[in-house]
Structures are given as structure tokens and as C-alpha cells.
Design a protein around this motif. Structure first.
Motif, PDB file in Angstrom:
ATOM      1  N   GLY A 359       1.049  -1.617  -0.065  1.00  0.00           N
ATOM      2  CA  GLY A 359      -0.091   0.204   0.134  1.00  0.00           C
ATOM      3  C   GLY A 359       0.929   1.468   0.111  1.00  0.00           C
ATOM      4  N   GLU A 360       2.112   1.133  -0.150  1.00  0.00           N
ATOM      5  CA  GLU A 360       3.282   2.021   0.023  1.00  0.00           C
ATOM      6  C   GLU A 360       3.078   2.579  -1.701  1.00  0.00           C
ATOM      7  OE1 GLU A 360       7.222   4.016   1.645  1.00  0.00           O
ATOM      8  OE2 GLU A 360       7.207   1.617   1.045  1.00  0.00           O
ATOM      9  N   LEU A 361       3.294   4.628  -1.243  1.00  0.00           N
ATOM     10  CA  LEU A 361       3.330   4.923  -2.357  1.00  0.00           C
ATOM     11  C   LEU A 361       4.545   5.940  -2.177  1.00  0.00           C
ATOM     12  CD1 LEU A 361       2.387   6.434  -5.129  1.00  0.00           C
ATOM     13  CD2 LEU A 361       1.459   8.763  -4.002  1.00  0.00           C
ATOM     14  N   LEU A 362       5.981   4.792  -3.483  1.00  0.00           N
ATOM     15  CA  LEU A 362       7.076   5.157  -2.754  1.00  0.00           C
ATOM     16  C   LEU A 362       7.179   6.181  -4.365  1.00  0.00           C
ATOM     17  CD1 LEU A 362       9.881   4.543  -1.304  1.00  0.00           C
ATOM     18  CD2 LEU A 362       9.614   2.488  -2.966  1.00  0.00           C
ATOM     19  N   GLY A 363       8.470   6.925  -3.968  1.00  0.00           N
ATOM     20  CA  GLY A 363       9.262   7.405  -5.063  1.00  0.00           C
ATOM     21  C   GLY A 363      10.640   7.238  -5.351  1.00  0.00           C
ATOM     22  N   HIS A 505      -1.946  18.330 -11.030  1.00  0.00           N
ATOM     23  CA  HIS A 505      -3.529  18.043 -10.885  1.00  0.00           C
ATOM     24  C   HIS A 505      -2.835  16.580 -11.389  1.00  0.00           C
ATOM     25  CE1 HIS A 505      -7.846  17.946 -11.885  1.00  0.00           C
ATOM     26  NE2 HIS A 505      -7.052  17.525 -12.441  1.00  0.00           N
ATOM     27  N   VAL A 506      -2.375  15.692 -12.281  1.00  0.00           N
ATOM     28  CA  VAL A 506      -2.053  14.570 -11.692  1.00  0.00           C
ATOM     29  C   VAL A 506      -1.065  14.213 -10.662  1.00  0.00           C
ATOM     30  CG1 VAL A 506      -0.837  12.109 -12.681  1.00  0.00           C
ATOM     31  CG2 VAL A 506      -1.626  14.267 -14.046  1.00  0.00           C
ATOM     32  N   ALA A 507      -0.278  14.190 -10.128  1.00  0.00           N
ATOM     33  CA  ALA A 507       0.177  14.205  -8.799  1.00  0.00           C
ATOM     34  C   ALA A 507      -0.786  14.444  -7.774  1.00  0.00           C
ATOM     35  CB  ALA A 507       1.019  15.579  -8.552  1.00  0.00           C
ATOM     36  N   ALA A 508      -1.407  15.878  -7.578  1.00  0.00           N
ATOM     37  CA  ALA A 508      -2.893  15.987  -6.327  1.00  0.00           C
ATOM     38  C   ALA A 508      -3.469  14.474  -5.983  1.00  0.00           C
ATOM     39  CB  ALA A 508      -4.004  16.729  -6.773  1.00  0.00           C
ATOM     40  N   HIS A 509      -3.543  14.280  -7.659  1.00  0.00           N
ATOM     41  CA  HIS A 509      -5.020  12.588  -7.469  1.00  0.00           C
ATOM     42  C   HIS A 509      -4.026  11.442  -7.213  1.00  0.00           C
ATOM     43  CE1 HIS A 509      -7.629  16.112  -9.310  1.00  0.00           C
ATOM     44  NE2 HIS A 509      -8.927  15.376  -8.955  1.00  0.00           N
ATOM     45  N   LEU A 510      -3.041  11.290  -7.938  1.00  0.00           N
ATOM     46  CA  LEU A 510      -2.616  10.322  -7.858  1.00  0.00           C
ATOM     47  C   LEU A 510      -2.783   9.052  -6.258  1.00  0.00           C
ATOM     48  CD1 LEU A 510      -0.627   8.247 -10.251  1.00  0.00           C
ATOM     49  CD2 LEU A 510       1.121   9.362  -8.828  1.00  0.00           C
ATOM     50  N   ARG A 511      -2.562  10.228  -5.254  1.00  0.00           N
ATOM     51  CA  ARG A 511      -2.308   9.399  -4.600  1.00  0.00           C
ATOM     52  C   ARG A 511      -3.718   9.007  -3.854  1.00  0.00           C
ATOM     53  NH1 ARG A 511       0.940  10.062  -0.455  1.00  0.00           N
ATOM     54  NH2 ARG A 511       0.220   9.387   1.845  1.00  0.00           N
ATOM     55  N   ARG A 512      -4.606   9.594  -4.479  1.00  0.00           N
ATOM     56  CA  ARG A 512      -6.040   9.146  -4.273  1.00  0.00           C
ATOM     57  C   ARG A 512      -6.765   7.730  -4.927  1.00  0.00           C
ATOM     58  NH1 ARG A 512     -10.333  10.185  -6.722  1.00  0.00           N
ATOM     59  NH2 ARG A 512      -9.690  12.031  -8.010  1.00  0.00           N
ATOM     60  N   LEU A 513      -5.933   7.875  -5.823  1.00  0.00           N
ATOM     61  CA  LEU A 513      -6.922   7.093  -6.526  1.00  0.00           C
ATOM     62  C   LEU A 513      -5.832   5.686  -6.361  1.00  0.00           C
ATOM     63  CD1 LEU A 513      -6.688   8.175 -10.226  1.00  0.00           C
ATOM     64  CD2 LEU A 513      -8.523   7.188  -9.070  1.00  0.00           C
ATOM     65  N   ARG A 514      -4.664   5.712  -6.009  1.00  0.00           N
ATOM     66  CA  ARG A 514      -3.833   4.972  -5.437  1.00  0.00           C
ATOM     67  C   ARG A 514      -4.136   3.752  -4.096  1.00  0.00           C
ATOM     68  NH1 ARG A 514      -3.795   0.704  -8.512  1.00  0.00           N
ATOM     69  NH2 ARG A 514      -1.566  -0.395  -7.742  1.00  0.00           N
ATOM     70  N   ALA A 515      -5.018   5.089  -3.389  1.00  0.00           N
ATOM     71  CA  ALA A 515      -5.053   4.479  -1.186  1.00  0.00           C
ATOM     72  C   ALA A 515      -5.033   2.744  -1.366  1.00  0.00           C
ATOM     73  CB  ALA A 515      -6.165   6.030  -0.739  1.00  0.00           C
ATOM     74  N   GLY A 516      -4.404   2.377  -0.278  1.00  0.00           N
ATOM     75  CA  GLY A 516      -4.228   0.818  -0.317  1.00  0.00           C
ATOM     76  C   GLY A 516      -3.218   0.121  -1.506  1.00  0.00           C
ATOM     77  N   ARG A 517      -3.113   0.950  -2.375  1.00  0.00           N
ATOM     78  CA  ARG A 517      -2.429   0.272  -3.537  1.00  0.00           C
ATOM     79  C   ARG A 517      -1.180   0.045  -3.757  1.00  0.00           C
ATOM     80  NH1 ARG A 517      -6.005  -4.333  -6.132  1.00  0.00           N
ATOM     81  NH2 ARG A 517      -7.838  -3.404  -6.743  1.00  0.00           N
ATOM     82  N   THR A 518       0.106  -0.541  -3.709  1.00  0.00           N
ATOM     83  CA  THR A 518       1.605  -0.266  -3.431  1.00  0.00           C
ATOM     84  C   THR A 518       1.736   0.490  -4.911  1.00  0.00           C
ATOM     85  OG1 THR A 518       1.764  -2.258  -2.683  1.00  0.00           O
ATOM     86  CG2 THR A 518       3.790  -1.767  -3.533  1.00  0.00           C
ATOM     87  N   THR A 519       2.171   1.381  -4.865  1.00  0.00           N
ATOM     88  CA  THR A 519       2.967   2.497  -6.430  1.00  0.00           C
ATOM     89  C   THR A 519       3.808   2.977  -6.282  1.00  0.00           C
ATOM     90  OG1 THR A 519       0.675   2.708  -6.675  1.00  0.00           O
ATOM     91  CG2 THR A 519       1.655   4.312  -7.642  1.00  0.00           C
ATOM     92  N   LEU A 520       4.238   2.463  -7.428  1.00  0.00           N
ATOM     93  CA  LEU A 520       6.101   2.999  -7.540  1.00  0.00           C
ATOM     94  C   LEU A 520       6.588   4.094  -8.585  1.00  0.00           C
ATOM     95  CD1 LEU A 520       6.663   0.251  -5.918  1.00  0.00           C
ATOM     96  CD2 LEU A 520       8.623  -0.074  -6.832  1.00  0.00           C
ATOM     97  N   VAL A 521       6.842   5.353  -8.529  1.00  0.00           N
ATOM     98  CA  VAL A 521       6.992   6.130  -9.141  1.00  0.00           C
ATOM     99  C   VAL A 521       8.524   6.687  -9.426  1.00  0.00           C
ATOM    100  CG1 VAL A 521       6.430   8.813  -9.742  1.00  0.00           C
ATOM    101  CG2 VAL A 521       4.377   7.599  -8.077  1.00  0.00           C
ATOM    102  N   THR A 532       4.285  11.585  -2.532  1.00  0.00           N
ATOM    103  CA  THR A 532       4.199  10.062  -1.731  1.00  0.00           C
ATOM    104  C   THR A 532       4.852  10.159  -0.390  1.00  0.00           C
ATOM    105  OG1 THR A 532       7.118  10.512  -2.225  1.00  0.00           O
ATOM    106  CG2 THR A 532       5.958   9.929  -4.534  1.00  0.00           C
ATOM    107  N   ASP A 533       4.659   8.696  -0.583  1.00  0.00           N
ATOM    108  CA  ASP A 533       4.735   8.572   1.254  1.00  0.00           C
ATOM    109  C   ASP A 533       6.465   8.507   1.603  1.00  0.00           C
ATOM    110  OD1 ASP A 533       2.637   7.789   1.564  1.00  0.00           O
ATOM    111  OD2 ASP A 533       2.415   6.077   0.441  1.00  0.00           O
TER     112      ASP A 533
END
Length: 565
Positions: A359-363, A505-521, A532-533
Motif C-alpha cells: 500500500g505504500e506510494l514510493l518515489g 493535477h495528476v500528482a494531486a489525484h494519484l495518491r487518492r486513486l492509488r490509496a491502499g495499493r502499492t505504487t512505485l513512481v 509520495t509517502d
């Protein structure tokens, strides 16, 4: 569908092409046998008409035998029609199945076949597959030709033993000559197909990169290179055609001498009274008829020679070694999305030890763009690191089924290719559970882009999305990845071609759309890294520096130089 890579030979490909169509080849062979046997009986019946009706002057016998002859013609014409239909179906069905197998191998998630040019692969899947499939027609025709030879031999033996023996002893040398003459044709046919495939591949690359070539002024050099390759392909084609001509001409000459010998022996026997006039007419007719099956033998031999060359090229694609091992395990259910890198070393990429929490949003930041690209390819399992492991929920990716990995881990490269279709088709052309399309369109501002297009979301993007701008293509590719809504999403520089306002705009919505899902940017964009977290900076030795974006900008000069350059 996963197609397992494995050893394949030209002989095996040909064998499967025929045995896989036995339900069509067997009826076609039987019907073709009936057709050719009927053709061989026509001269015999004409001889009977001469002896039983013409020589005796019997009108009743004449009409009776003419009726028999008409029935034979009706039977052989019907047999020919259905034999040709079944043979063609076997050929087309075999070619279709070969194309399906080739497509599955080329698109297989473990890769390997992509070492050839796309145009060359298209040539194999079209021209070569067609030639291999056509071997079914050749087999059918060959069976029919042999049936005609057997019928002719039996008929001549019943009329005259010398004539029958002449055919029986003379036909095998003709068949051996056909086989020997076919060897150069096979070799030159293979060279012809190789050069044609290379020319097609280079042409496809030129068309794909024409704008770039014009932009850097390299168009004349590229065209000169293609001209050389095209001339080489033309020369190979002419040599193959020349070999085909010599092959057919030589066999026709041998066949003609053989037929003339049969006719001369028959005439001498008739002059000596050993056979009747009707038998002589039948013998001459059979000798002339022999020209057809022996010509078919020559054609079949040529087709088999070309099919063997094409089958070898098909086998080379099917047996291409995989780029990565396939694996057969399934990811944990449900996929939690934990990633663990341990001692990874692959080209410029080095990661000593890194854990990405579920679930982490990692850069992920690296100063070397090549390392970033390699990381994305490893996570997509387009290649595996020769050293170290990448694990998903504790299981190495190399142990997992590639299809399952692709469903659990979706990667979106910054240069992702769009499909030829509409914007809507590209956004929704994903496997697995689909996320909220409208929310994704709004998050990527693709809805605004669609309002400016001629047909909105139904606007055709053209081949590889060429009708769209770079920023528009990038938004479509990002929206496609977000709609897939996988447990793990990896995006690589998803906003390099969009304006600053859209990126924010994309950055602001990316976190909301991927909440609870692992995301690597994987990016160096401060705008994306700020939401990012956690951000991890990878260095060339495999070390990592971890922290929040703002803290790293203030505390780490290397990080600041990388993302603020």
C-alpha cells in the motif's frame, strides 16, 4: 494464453501441419485418388470404345460405353471439386494455426522472439506460415499423383507386360530426379525468405521512424541502406525464381522423354500385333496422361522444398530461447503488494536492500536514466537481474507464472506504445478488474483532451498513437495503467511531456486513486515526488537514501542536484 518455449525443428513443424489436419487431408486424399484414378481410366475406356464399338460398328455398344465414360467424368469431376475444397481448407487451417502459435510465442510474457525485427516476424507469420500450410495441398496432390501412376501401371500391365514394366521401372528414377533437383530450390528459397523478411523489417522501422529521420537529416542515409537491402532481396528472389525455372524445366524434359519412350514402345507392340488398336489408343492416351501426374510430382517436390525452408524459419521463432524463465507458481491471494529487492545487480542498476511496504506510494530516484529503465523492465519481467532477487509478497518473481505477475504488477513505461484504435479503446484495453474510468479520465485530464478531439474519446489515435501529441499520448498511457487498478503499479516518468499545471493535477489525484495499493513512481519530478509517502534515492553502488521529498532536498546534495537540475 502462455505458450511454452521449447525446441522445434522444421520437420516437426511440417509434421504437425499435416497431422493436425488429418480430418481434412484424409478425405481430400481419398477424393483426389478417386479423381486421378478416374482420369487414368478415361484413355482405357476410349480404347474399349474403339475395340468394342468403333471396330465392330455396333451402335448399341457405342452408346453404352459412352454412357459409362460420361458417368466416369461425372464421378471424377465431383471428386476433384470436393478434394480441392478439403485440401484448401486443410492448407488454410494449418496456416492459421501456425500463425496463432507464432503470435502466442511472440507475445509470450517471457519474451525471446523479439530479437528479430517486427517486419521479419510479420513475414514469418504470413508468407512462411502460408507456405507451410500449403504442404497439405501438396500432400493431397502427391497422393493423387501416386494413385494415377498406380492405376496407369495396372492398366498397362493388363494390356501389355512390357508397357507396364516400362512404367514400373521408369517412374522411380523420375521421382529420384525430382528429389535431387529440389535441393538447390530449397536452399535458394530459404535465402529468398530471409532477405525478404529483412527488407520488410527495415521498411517497417523506416516508416515508424520517418519523422525522426527527417528531423535529424538522416533520411538519405536510411533510404540508401534500405535500397541496398532491397536490391539484395530482389537478387535473392531472382535466384530463387531461376532455380524454380531450372527445377521445373529439367523435370518436364525428363518427363517428356519418359512419355515418348512409353508411346514408342506401345506403337511397336501394336505394329507387331501384340496389342489391339484400342490398346494402342489407350496406351498413347495413358502416356499423355502420365504427363499430368509426373508434372504434379515435380510441383509437389518444389512445394515441399519451399515448405521445408519456411518451416525452418517458423521453427526458429517457436524455439527462440526465452528472455526470462517462465516459473509456475502463483502469487499470494490476495496480493498484498510487498516488494523486496535484495542484492540486485543488472547493468547500471544496483539495489543492495530495499523493501516496499504493501500500500505504500514510493518515489524512486536515480541519476542514471538507464538504471531507471532497467528497473522498470525487471519489474515487468522483460528481463531478470543476473544477480540478486526481486520478490513479491516473499516469492521471487522468477518463480512466478509470468501471466500472474503481469496481472499483479503493471508497469507503465514513459514511452508506452498506444494501440491502433480509439482513445477509449486504449484506456480500457486492460486485463484484470477495471477501476473507475471517469475518475481516471478526470485525474489525468484526459477528459479535457477528449473534448478537443474530433470524436471525443472515440477519436482514432492512429498507428502507435501518432495522431496525438506527446503529452496526449502520455496521458492516455497513464490513464490505461490507472484503469487497470492492479495491486502493484509501476509508472516511469508519466508526466515528462505534459505542462506543469497538468503535472500538478495528476500528482494531486494519484495518491487518492492509488490509496491502499502499492505504487512505485520512478521519476525525478519534484511535483510527483512531493506527494509520495517516501522517496528512495538509488546510487551507483547499490546504496539507498530514504526520506520525505522535502527533507531530502534540504539534507542531501546529491538528491537535490538530481531532482532540481
Amino acid at each position: 494464453m502462455t505458450v511454452a518455449a521449447g525446441p522445434a525443428t522444421g520437420r516437426a513443424v511440417l509434421r504437425r501441419a499435416v497431422t493436425g489436419q488429418t480430418r481434412y487431408v484424409v478425405p481430400a486424399g481419398l477424393l483426389a485418388t478417386g479423381h486421378q484414378a478416374g482420369e487414368a481410366l478415361v484413355p482405357v475406356l476410349i480404347g474399349v470404345v474403339v475395340d468394342e464399338a468403333v471396330a465392330t460398328g455396333s451402335g448399341g455398344a457405342l452408346f453404352g460405353w459412352l454412357g459409362v465414360l460420361g458417368a466416369v467424368f461425372l464421378a471424377l469431376s465431383t471428386s476433384y471439386r470436393f478434394a480441392a475444397r478439403a485440401g484448401e481448407r486443410a492448407a488454410e487451417q494449418a496456416a492459421h494455426e501456425i500463425r496463432r502459435e507464432l503470435t502466442g510465442r511472440i507475445l509470450a510474457p517471457y519474451g525471446g522472439a523479439e530479437t528479430q525485427l517486427p517486419g521479419a516476424l510479420v513475414s514469418v507469420a504470413t508468407s512462411d506460415a502460408g507456405r507451410v500450410g500449403a504442404v497439405n495441398m501438396a500432400v493431397t496432390a502427391g497422393i493423387a499423383a501416386l494413385a494415377a501412376l498406380v492405376t496407369t501401371i495396372v492398366a498397362l500391365l493388363s494390356m501389355s507386360v512390357p508397357l507396364g514394366l516400362l512404367i514400373l521401372l521408369g517412374a522411380p528414377p523420375v521421382l529420384v530426379a525430382a528429389h535431387l533437383l529440389g535441393r538447390p530450390l530449397q536452399k535458394r528459397g530459404a535465402v529468398e525468405q530471409e532477405n525478404a523478411a529483412l527488407a520488410s523489417g527495415v521498411a517497417a522501422d523506416l516508416v515508424a521512424g520517418l519523422r525522426v529521420l527527417k528531423g535529424i537529416g538522416a533520411e538519405p542515409a536510411a533510404l540508401a541502406r534500405y535500397r541496398v537491402i532491397n536490391r539484395r532481396s530482389l537478387a535473392a528472389t531472382l535466384r530463387a525464381a531461376n532455380a524454380q525455372g531450372w527445377h521445373d524445366g529439367a523435370l518436364l524434359a525428363i518427363t517428356g522423354v519418359f512419355i515418348a519412350a512409353v508411346a514408342l514402345v506401345g506403337a511397336r507392340l501394336a505394329a507387331q500385333g501384340a496389342i489391339s488398336i484400342g490398346d494402342l489408343v489407350a496406351a498413347v492416351g495413358l502416356a499423355l496422361f502420365l504427363f499430368n501426374p509426373l508434372s504434379v510430382v515435380a510441383w509437389v517436390n518444389g512445394q515441399l522444398a519451399l515448405a521445408r525452408a519456411s518451416a525452418a524459419r517458423v521453427a526458429a521463432v517457436l524455439s527462440a530461447p526465452p528472455a526470462v524463465p517462465t516459473g509456475d507458481a502463483d502469487p499470494a491471494a490476495p496480493v498484498r503488494g510487498e516488494l523486496r529487492f535484495t542484492g540486485v545487480a543488472h547493468g547500471p542498476l544496483r539495489i543492495g536492500d530495499l523493501r516496499v511496504a504493501p500500500g505504500e506510494l514510493l518515489g524512486l530516484v536515480t541519476a542514471d536514466p538507464a538504471a531507471a529503465g532497467t528497473l522498470v523492465r525487471c519489474l515487468a519481467r522483460e528481463s531478470d537481474p543476473p544477480q540478486g532477487t526481486i520478490a513479491l509478497d516473499g516469492v521471487p518473481l522468477t518463480a512466478l507464472d509470468p501471466d500472474r505477475v503481469r496481472a499483479a504488477v503493471v508497469t507503465a513505461a514513459h514511452d508506452a506504445v498506444l494501440f491502433d484504435g480509439s482513445v477509449r479503446d486504449n484506456v480500457t484495453a486492460v486485463g484484470g478488474p477495471a477501476g473507475p474510468v471517469d475518475a481516471v479520465l478526470a485525474a489525468t485530464r484526459l477528459d479535457e483532451v477528449a473534448r478537443g478531439l474530433p470524436s471525443g474519446l472515440d477519436t482514432a489515435v492512429g498507428e502507435r498513437g501518432r495522431s496525438l501529441s506527446g503529452g496526449q499520448r502520455q496521458r492516455v498511457a497513464l490513464a490505461r495503467a490507472l484503469v487497470a487498478d492492479p495491486p502493484v503499479l509501476v509508472v516511469h516518468d508519466p508526466t515528462t511531456a505534459v505542462d506543469a499545471a497538468t503535472e500538478s493535477h495528476v500528482a494531486a489525484h494519484l495518491r487518492r486513486l492509488r490509496a491502499g495499493r502499492t505504487t512505485l513512481v520512478v521519476t525525478t519530478s519534484p511535483t510527483l515526488l512531493a506527494v509520495t509517502d517516501r522517496v528512495v534515492l538509488l546510487d551507483a553502488e547499490g546504496g539507498t537514501v530514504s526520506g520525505r521529498h522535502g527533507d531530502l532536498v534540504a539534507a542531501d546534495k546529491r538528491y537535490a542536484a538530481t531532482v532540481l537540475a
